[in-house]
Design an enzyme around this catalytic site. Structure first.
Site, mmCIF file in Angstrom:
data_model
loop_
_atom_site.group_PDB
_atom_site.id
_atom_site.type_symbol
_atom_site.label_atom_id
_atom_site.label_comp_id
_atom_site.label_asym_id
_atom_site.label_seq_id
_atom_site.Cartn_x
_atom_site.Cartn_y
_atom_site.Cartn_z
ATOM 1 N N TYR A 143 0.799 -1.230 0.000
ATOM 2 C CA TYR A 143 0.000 0.000 0.000
ATOM 3 C C TYR A 143 0.832 1.281 0.000
ATOM 4 C CZ TYR A 143 -3.767 -3.269 0.970
ATOM 5 O OH TYR A 143 -4.666 -4.305 0.879
ATOM 6 N N HIS B 42 -8.292 2.175 -5.786
ATOM 7 C CA HIS B 42 -7.460 1.298 -4.954
ATOM 8 C C HIS B 42 -6.016 1.720 -5.104
ATOM 9 C CE1 HIS B 42 -10.904 -1.225 -4.346
ATOM 10 N NE2 HIS B 42 -11.100 -1.232 -5.651
HETATM 11 C C1 DHK Z 1 -7.500 -1.748 -0.038
HETATM 12 C C2 DHK Z 1 -7.831 -2.791 0.762
HETATM 13 O O1 DHK Z 1 -7.954 -2.620 2.064
HETATM 14 C C3 DHK Z 1 -8.025 -4.142 0.222
HETATM 15 O O2 DHK Z 1 -8.959 -4.883 0.961
HETATM 16 C C4 DHK Z 1 -8.402 -4.136 -1.245
HETATM 17 C C5 DHK Z 1 -7.485 -1.847 -1.507
HETATM 18 C C6 DHK Z 1 -7.450 -3.254 -2.039
HETATM 19 C C7 DHK Z 1 -6.417 -0.932 -2.101
HETATM 20 O O3 DHK Z 1 -5.521 -1.392 -2.794
HETATM 21 O O4 DHK Z 1 -6.501 0.279 -1.863
HETATM 22 O O5 DHK Z 1 -8.387 -5.449 -1.745
#
Ligand code: DHK
Length: 150
Positions: free
Chosen positions: A25, A102
């Site tokens: 992330y 996302h």
């Molecule tokens: C964020 C999440 O918390 C995941 O559950 C998703 C998403 C993807 C992201 O990539 O921002 O699958």
């Protein structure tokens, strides 16, 4: 139209951005993402209201609240993306353009992330560009709010 307003809604565990699985992330915190979004939105003459909740019902309430308070939505529903008929119905209920966002690219990840209940009701989907995904969504939503409908 007067002042343009949008809601930017973040779902579960996105409050932990910066420390949460940074290899997936990124290292940018949610506060930094919101600050960048608000700054860019201000340059574009848009007021962005950014909120995060771990609760599905609260996200539903905020989508409802957007009707009348905003002209569009940017929504990263986190894991609810893959499970929530309630969020899908909430988006349909308010009839506002919604861009699904996302940070990661779910299609490069586990199969259960390949299904989104939100994509069928989204204007479009932006994923895989980390924090930049939100800014790309803002540009796209601005284009829709100002441009002729295609
Ligand atoms: C964020 C999440 O918390 C995941 O559950 C998703 C998403 C993807 C992201 O990539 O921002 O699958």
């Amino acid at each position: 139209m007067g002042q343009k307003r949008i809601f930017v809604l973040h779902g579960p565990s996105l409050n932990l951005l910066g420390t949460r699985e940074p290899h997936i992330y990124g290292a940018t915190t949610l506060a930094e993402i919101n600050a960048r979004l608000e700054a860019r939105a201000a340059e574009l003459g848009i007021e962005a209201t950014c909120r995060q909740s771990n609760s599905e019902g609260e996200l539903v309430d905020w989508i409802h609240e957007a009707k009348g308070a905003a002209q569009g939505l940017i929504l990263n529903a986190g894991a609810y993306t893959h499970t929530s008929v309630a969020l899908m119905d909430a988006v349909l209920s308010v009839g506002l353009p919604m861009i699904e966002v996302h940070l990661s690219n779910p299609y490069r990840r586990e199969e259960f992330r390949h299904r989104s209940y939100l994509s069928p009701v989204a204007l479009g989907v932006i994923c895989g560009f980390g924090a930049q995904s939100y800014l790309l969504a803002l540009e796209a939503l601005r284009h829709r709010l100002e441009g002729p409908t295609q």
